[in-house]
Design an enzyme around this catalytic site. Structure first.
Site, PDB file in Angstrom:
ATOM      1  N   GLU A 156       3.182   2.098   2.274  1.00  0.00           N
ATOM      2  CA  GLU A 156       3.779   2.454   3.562  1.00  0.00           C
ATOM      3  C   GLU A 156       5.224   1.994   3.623  1.00  0.00           C
ATOM      4  O   GLU A 156       5.614   1.019   2.992  1.00  0.00           O
ATOM      5  CB  GLU A 156       2.978   1.809   4.709  1.00  0.00           C
ATOM      6  CG  GLU A 156       1.622   2.468   4.909  1.00  0.00           C
ATOM      7  CD  GLU A 156       0.785   1.824   6.004  1.00  0.00           C
ATOM      8  OE1 GLU A 156      -0.313   2.336   6.260  1.00  0.00           O
ATOM      9  OE2 GLU A 156       1.228   0.806   6.582  1.00  0.00           O
ATOM     10  N   ASP A 189       0.821  -1.225   0.000  1.00  0.00           N
ATOM     11  CA  ASP A 189       0.000   0.000   0.000  1.00  0.00           C
ATOM     12  C   ASP A 189       0.848   1.265   0.000  1.00  0.00           C
ATOM     13  O   ASP A 189       0.320   2.372   0.108  1.00  0.00           O
ATOM     14  CB  ASP A 189      -0.944   0.009   1.214  1.00  0.00           C
ATOM     15  CG  ASP A 189      -0.191  -0.003   2.534  1.00  0.00           C
ATOM     16  OD1 ASP A 189       1.064  -0.010   2.507  1.00  0.00           O
ATOM     17  OD2 ASP A 189      -0.848  -0.002   3.583  1.00  0.00           O
ATOM     18  N   GLY A 200      15.083  25.206 -12.276  1.00  0.00           N
ATOM     19  CA  GLY A 200      16.047  25.911 -13.133  1.00  0.00           C
ATOM     20  C   GLY A 200      15.570  27.305 -13.520  1.00  0.00           C
ATOM     21  O   GLY A 200      16.300  28.059 -14.162  1.00  0.00           O
ATOM     22  N   ASP A 214      23.905  29.564  -5.966  1.00  0.00           N
ATOM     23  CA  ASP A 214      22.633  29.429  -5.251  1.00  0.00           C
ATOM     24  C   ASP A 214      22.724  28.233  -4.319  1.00  0.00           C
ATOM     25  O   ASP A 214      23.606  27.381  -4.465  1.00  0.00           O
ATOM     26  CB  ASP A 214      21.485  29.258  -6.251  1.00  0.00           C
ATOM     27  CG  ASP A 214      20.164  29.804  -5.711  1.00  0.00           C
ATOM     28  OD1 ASP A 214      20.086  30.088  -4.495  1.00  0.00           O
ATOM     29  OD2 ASP A 214      19.206  29.930  -6.490  1.00  0.00           O
ATOM     30  N   LYS A 253      14.983  38.945  -7.559  1.00  0.00           N
ATOM     31  CA  LYS A 253      14.047  37.948  -8.109  1.00  0.00           C
ATOM     32  C   LYS A 253      12.677  38.077  -7.463  1.00  0.00           C
ATOM     33  O   LYS A 253      12.563  38.357  -6.281  1.00  0.00           O
ATOM     34  CB  LYS A 253      14.602  36.543  -7.846  1.00  0.00           C
ATOM     35  CG  LYS A 253      13.691  35.421  -8.308  1.00  0.00           C
ATOM     36  CD  LYS A 253      14.318  34.063  -8.034  1.00  0.00           C
ATOM     37  CE  LYS A 253      13.939  33.516  -6.678  1.00  0.00           C
ATOM     38  NZ  LYS A 253      14.467  32.179  -6.426  1.00  0.00           N
ATOM     39  N   HIS A 291      18.486  25.959   3.113  1.00  0.00           N
ATOM     40  CA  HIS A 291      17.933  27.154   2.466  1.00  0.00           C
ATOM     41  C   HIS A 291      17.775  28.317   3.443  1.00  0.00           C
ATOM     42  O   HIS A 291      18.106  29.452   3.128  1.00  0.00           O
ATOM     43  CB  HIS A 291      16.594  26.824   1.799  1.00  0.00           C
ATOM     44  CG  HIS A 291      15.976  28.046   1.194  1.00  0.00           C
ATOM     45  ND1 HIS A 291      16.506  28.665   0.095  1.00  0.00           N
ATOM     46  CD2 HIS A 291      14.916  28.789   1.561  1.00  0.00           C
ATOM     47  CE1 HIS A 291      15.786  29.727  -0.209  1.00  0.00           C
ATOM     48  NE2 HIS A 291      14.813  29.827   0.670  1.00  0.00           N
ATOM     49  N   THR A 318      15.077  30.022 -11.724  1.00  0.00           N
ATOM     50  CA  THR A 318      15.856  31.121 -11.130  1.00  0.00           C
ATOM     51  C   THR A 318      17.147  31.346 -11.911  1.00  0.00           C
ATOM     52  O   THR A 318      17.496  32.487 -12.242  1.00  0.00           O
ATOM     53  CB  THR A 318      16.180  30.779  -9.655  1.00  0.00           C
ATOM     54  OG1 THR A 318      14.941  30.634  -8.953  1.00  0.00           O
ATOM     55  CG2 THR A 318      17.022  31.845  -8.995  1.00  0.00           C
TER      56      THR A 318
HETATM   57  C1  R5P Z   1      15.025  30.143  -3.505  1.00  0.00           C
HETATM   58  O1  R5P Z   1      15.038  31.163  -2.864  1.00  0.00           O
HETATM   59  C2  R5P Z   1      16.220  29.241  -3.646  1.00  0.00           C
HETATM   60  O2  R5P Z   1      17.362  29.781  -3.071  1.00  0.00           O
HETATM   61  C3  R5P Z   1      16.475  28.911  -5.083  1.00  0.00           C
HETATM   62  O3  R5P Z   1      16.815  30.093  -5.783  1.00  0.00           O
HETATM   63  C4  R5P Z   1      15.263  28.314  -5.713  1.00  0.00           C
HETATM   64  O4  R5P Z   1      14.692  27.383  -4.862  1.00  0.00           O
HETATM   65  C5  R5P Z   1      15.606  27.653  -7.018  1.00  0.00           C
HETATM   66  O5  R5P Z   1      14.440  27.109  -7.525  1.00  0.00           O
HETATM   67  P1  R5P Z   1      14.199  27.031  -9.067  1.00  0.00           P
HETATM   68  O6  R5P Z   1      15.363  26.331  -9.668  1.00  0.00           O
HETATM   69  O7  R5P Z   1      12.906  26.264  -9.181  1.00  0.00           O
HETATM   70  O8  R5P Z   1      14.029  28.431  -9.574  1.00  0.00           O
END
Ligand code: R5P
Length: 339
Positions: A66, A64, A251, A245, A219, A157, A253
């Site tokens: 789990e 299932d 991708g 980052d 951003k 993060h 950002t």
């Molecule tokens: C957001 O603040 C993180 O630091 C990354 O910039 C973000 O999570 C990247 O996500 P994605 O690749 O979907 O843009």
């Protein structure tokens, strides 16, 4: 994964890349290393660094869906180091982490340290509108409830995540490892670019390591996979750029940052560095289409088969970093220098 935990004798011979001293060997012998299924490849690299084997841990799924886990060696009275990224599929790997910790706690482990090289849900660190959860806080509660005594993350993060826990949290950084790769490739007039304000602290760290100036892209997130980037702050015209980052998911950002850099007159072909290669389907295509040809990430998330990807990101390992952290933890030392 082999079930044998090698004893002090082998550890004392320094089977890893660094000699393990006799005193450390006895500490290492009193520890049981366990890996979740998301981190097995990384675990085998840590094994080599430490000269110790991870204990067998059977992880299966019931019909299932789990999760069923069983640690295959006694842990009574021992320190357990549980290496388990909560990478995609995040919910499955999170439940595995909780289940293994619960199994060890019920089997009377002395202390459970969770090494979570990628911490899923860390981006959900505040309410995002009405009737929305703070998932990072909920995950912290679950981790504590499962009996984990100490959490070690890597370039999480939100470093303020620590505030959701009542247990010790250490956040290691992979920046020196990634910067070493960049040092050999980035030109001396390059600019380190933070793709958003949240990445500024990380970008500063790279800029210091590499002795390069910085710039930032403002951003704005429009949706899960959609972002827009405004006017760049910093001198990028006519210069090569390195975008850094903590993680790359869709991708979006990186792609938008590359476009904004182009509009600001930066040289083409930026380098990209990120600790966590979440790389949702289509992310590498998106990044390649934006004009990125060289990217470095770590193995905090196991590299997936990229047969159809437009290019292969270079992967540098955080296994030596984790092995050093484990040695220090067991010796009761500080992880500050690794953070
Ligand atoms: C957001 O603040 C993180 O630091 C990354 O910039 C973000 O999570 C990247 O996500 P994605 O690749 O979907 O843009």
């Amino acid at each position: 994964m082999d079930r044998t935990t090698l004893g002090a004798e082998r550890a004392a011979t320094g089977a890893g890349s660094e000699t393990v001293h006799v005193q450390q060997a006895s500490q290492l012998a009193a520890v049981t290393l366990v890996a979740g299924s998301a981190s097995r490849r990384l675990a085998s690299l840590v094994e080599r660094e430490l000269g110790l084997r991870f204990a067998g841990c059977t992880i299966e799924r019931f019909p299932d869906g789990e999760v069923s886990v069983r640690v295959d060696e006694p842990v009574r009275g021992r320190d357990v180091i549980l290496l388990a990224a909560t990478s995609p599929p995040v919910n499955d790997h999170l439940v595995e982490l909780l289940a293994i910790a619960d199994a060890c706690r019920r089997a009377d482990a002395a202390r459970i340290v969770a090494l979570v090289p990628y911490f899923g849900y860390a981006r959900s660190d505040r309410r995002d509108g009405r009737r929305t959860p703070i998932m990072a806080s909920l995950v912290a509660d679950l981790i504590e409830r499962a009996g984990i005594d100490h959490v070690v993350t890597t370039d999480v993060h939100t470093p303020a995540l620590e505030g959701f826990f009542r247990i010790p949290v250490d956040n290691l950084t992979a920046v020196p490892v990634l910067a070493a790769w960049l040092r050999a490739r980035a030109s001396r007039d390059a600019v380190i670019v933070a793709p958003d304000v949240g990445a500024l602290r990380l970008a500063n760290r790279y800029a210091t390591e590499l002795d390069l100036p910085g710039a930032v892209c403002p951003k704005r997130r429009l949706g899960g996979a959609e972002v827009s980037v405004g006017r760049i702050t910093g001198e990028v015209a006519g210069r090569p750029c390195v975008i850094v980052d903590d993680m790359i998911s869709t991708g979006g950002t990186i792609a938008e940052s590359v476009r904004a850099l182009k509009d600001a007159g930066a040289l083409p072909d930026p380098l990209v560095a990120a600790t966590h290669a979440v790389l949702a389907p289509g992310a590498l295509d998106r990044i390649a289409a934006a004009g990125v040809r060289a990217m470095v990430v770590t193995d905090s998330i196991e590299p997936r088969d990229a047969a159809s990807a437009p290019f292969d990101p270079e992967v540098v390992s955080i296994a030596p970093l984790l092995a050093t952290a484990i040695r220090r933890l067991l010796a009761g030392g500080s992880l500050r220098e690794l953070a």
